[in-house]
Design a protein around this motif. Structure first.
Motif, PDB file in Angstrom:
ATOM      1  N   ARG A  48       1.995   9.008  -6.342  1.00 58.64           N
ATOM      2  CA  ARG A  48       2.336  10.370  -5.928  1.00 58.64           C
ATOM      3  C   ARG A  48       3.484  10.940  -6.766  1.00 58.64           C
ATOM      4  NH1 ARG A  48       2.266   9.081  -0.420  1.00 58.64           N
ATOM      5  NH2 ARG A  48       0.129   9.684   0.001  1.00 58.64           N
ATOM      6  N   ARG A  54       0.839  -1.201   0.000  1.00 57.23           N
ATOM      7  CA  ARG A  54       0.000   0.000   0.000  1.00 57.23           C
ATOM      8  C   ARG A  54       0.878   1.257   0.000  1.00 57.23           C
ATOM      9  NH1 ARG A  54      -4.445   1.518   4.710  1.00 57.23           N
ATOM     10  NH2 ARG A  54      -3.969   3.732   4.744  1.00 57.23           N
ATOM     11  N   TRP A  55       1.883   1.236   0.857  1.00 59.16           N
ATOM     12  CA  TRP A  55       2.777   2.394   1.010  1.00 59.16           C
ATOM     13  C   TRP A  55       3.545   2.662  -0.283  1.00 59.16           C
ATOM     14  CZ3 TRP A  55       8.144   3.115   0.942  1.00 59.16           C
ATOM     15  CH2 TRP A  55       8.614   4.299   1.533  1.00 59.16           C
ATOM     16  N   GLU A 103       1.234   3.818  -3.231  1.00 57.37           N
ATOM     17  CA  GLU A 103       0.804   5.217  -3.125  1.00 57.37           C
ATOM     18  C   GLU A 103       1.925   6.171  -3.515  1.00 57.37           C
ATOM     19  OE1 GLU A 103      -0.841   5.784   0.753  1.00 57.37           O
ATOM     20  OE2 GLU A 103      -2.546   4.488   0.299  1.00 57.37           O
ATOM     21  N   TRP A 104       3.140   5.809  -3.141  1.00 53.83           N
ATOM     22  CA  TRP A 104       4.275   6.661  -3.522  1.00 53.83           C
ATOM     23  C   TRP A 104       4.505   6.641  -5.034  1.00 53.83           C
ATOM     24  CZ3 TRP A 104       6.650  10.722  -1.992  1.00 53.83           C
ATOM     25  CH2 TRP A 104       6.715  11.030  -0.635  1.00 53.83           C
TER      26      TRP A 104
END
Lengths: 100, 275
Positions: free
Chosen positions: B170, B162-163, B166-167
């Protein structure tokens, strides 16, 4: 710090509230920087709950917190000091009423 | 390759991947772009190191249970050979600190340098997505230890993926510079992703035994998820080209040696030191 002096390269500040276990209130834990609310929750998870401190997180962007002015403390809070009658301590409880 | 030897190789590959990517992420400690992400990435590094420990402990137990004759063929490392010829048992630390580069079975992706935030995120993203499907499947292994490690790890890996996803979005959907850096990282690291979903001999033996995971089944899931995030991040999929491989057999890029030099220095210079 006035708004126009805020470093434009810095992510906004968020206030973090953690519920330490089910049934308890969320308590203010501190603040952190994040680009958006999703990242704020994840950062809070990584910064404030890594030692099992929490089961739920709230984040609020710091600019949306409105606080009372410390300079007005005297007029806001001191008047309550001599209003002891506002505490429910003037009743004689019957012995039959337990756990009060 | 017999089942015992395949199980050792299989477990070590998972352990080495976890140790090496964990070490790479730990290099960010104190250097993260902001305090909060510094903590996030070192938390993740510790998740990987924790998984590495469980797997090394299991690998050491498998190794110690092997016949003496077979032990000699497992590692070229003189330090490990000495322990074996002294009739002693090895432990998790020996596997991490006393094996040489060619005894390491991590994928070449894991050892690639951090370079910048975009490379670091991309490497984690490719790895996390494959980890997610891999450990989901490994929970059904007939090997109880591996299944238990998989179940525990999956919670951490779910957060990792997930982390890093998302990056990816982004950075890809961010500024001109962040998009360009991300696309460069994706292009450069792409050739190291083949190994994530290509089976070697130990993996085939373990699959046949009901212990291992079918990477052929994971390949389309991995590709699909990568494509989904690429599209959200406005990143172009690099043209399918020749893929690097060999990490799982101990053939590494030049970067692993430098990692081991740093990681193993203390135990090599001061054997058995504790702190």
């Amino acid at each position: 710090m006035s708004q126009d002096k805020v470093n434009k390269n810095e992510w906004p500040l968020w206030e973090v509230f953690i519920r330490s276990k089910a049934g308890l209130d969320h308590k203010h834990a501190g603040s952190l920087h994040a680009a958006d609310e999703q990242m704020a929750i994840e950062n809070a998870r990584d910064v404030y709950t890594r030692r099992m401190e929490g089961v739920s997180i709230w984040v609020v962007e710091s600019k949306y917190i409105h606080a009372s002015d410390p300079d007005e403390s005297a007029s806001l809070y001191d008047p309550a000091n001599d209003k002891i009658y506002r505490h429910p301590t003037f009743y004689n409880l019957p012995d039959e009423v337990k756990y009060m | 390759m017999n089942n015992q030897r395949a199980l050792l190789d299989y477990t070590l590959h998972l352990a080495d991947d976890a140790l090496i990517i964990g070490h790479r992420l730990s290099e960010w400690c104190g250097h993260g772009p902001i305090l909060e992400q510094d903590i996030a990435i070192t938390n993740t590094a510790l998740d990987h190191l924790g998984r590495a420990r469980s797997l090394y402990q299991y690998a050491a137990a498998i190794f110690n249970g092997m016949p003496a004759e077979e032990k000699k063929d497992c590692f070229t490392s003189i330090a490990i050979q000495n322990i074996v010829s002294n009739g002693e048992q090895i432990d998790e630390d020996d596997l991490a600190y006393l094996r040489d580069g060619w005894d390491f079975r991590n994928t070449q992706l894991a050892e690639q340098p951090n370079n910048d935030w975009a490379y670091t995120i991309t490497r984690s993203f490719f790895y996390d997505v494959s980890n997610f499907y891999f450990f989901t499947a490994l929970q059904k292994s007939n090997d109880e230890t591996l299944a238990a490690i998989a179940e525990k790890s999956l919670k951490e890996i779910t957060y990792h993926v997930r982390w890093s996803s998302e990056w990816m979005i982004r950075l890809g959907d961010g500024t001109e510079e962040s998009k360009e850096r991300l696309q460069t990282a994706v292009n450069d690291l792409w050739m190291f992703t083949g190994e994530l979903v290509k089976m070697n001999e130990a993996e085939r033996v373990m699959l046949a035994a009901g212990t291992g995971v079918d990477l052929e089944a994971i390949k389309p899931l991995w590709q699909q998820q990568i494509a989904t995030i690429f599209s959200e991040a406005n990143i172009d999929t690099p043209p399918t080209a020749w893929m690097q491989e060999g990490g799982k057999e101990g053939r590494h890029t030049e970067h692993l040696g430098y990692i081991l030099a740093e990681l193993q220095f203390m135990q090599r210079a001061y054997p058995n030191m504790e702190w």
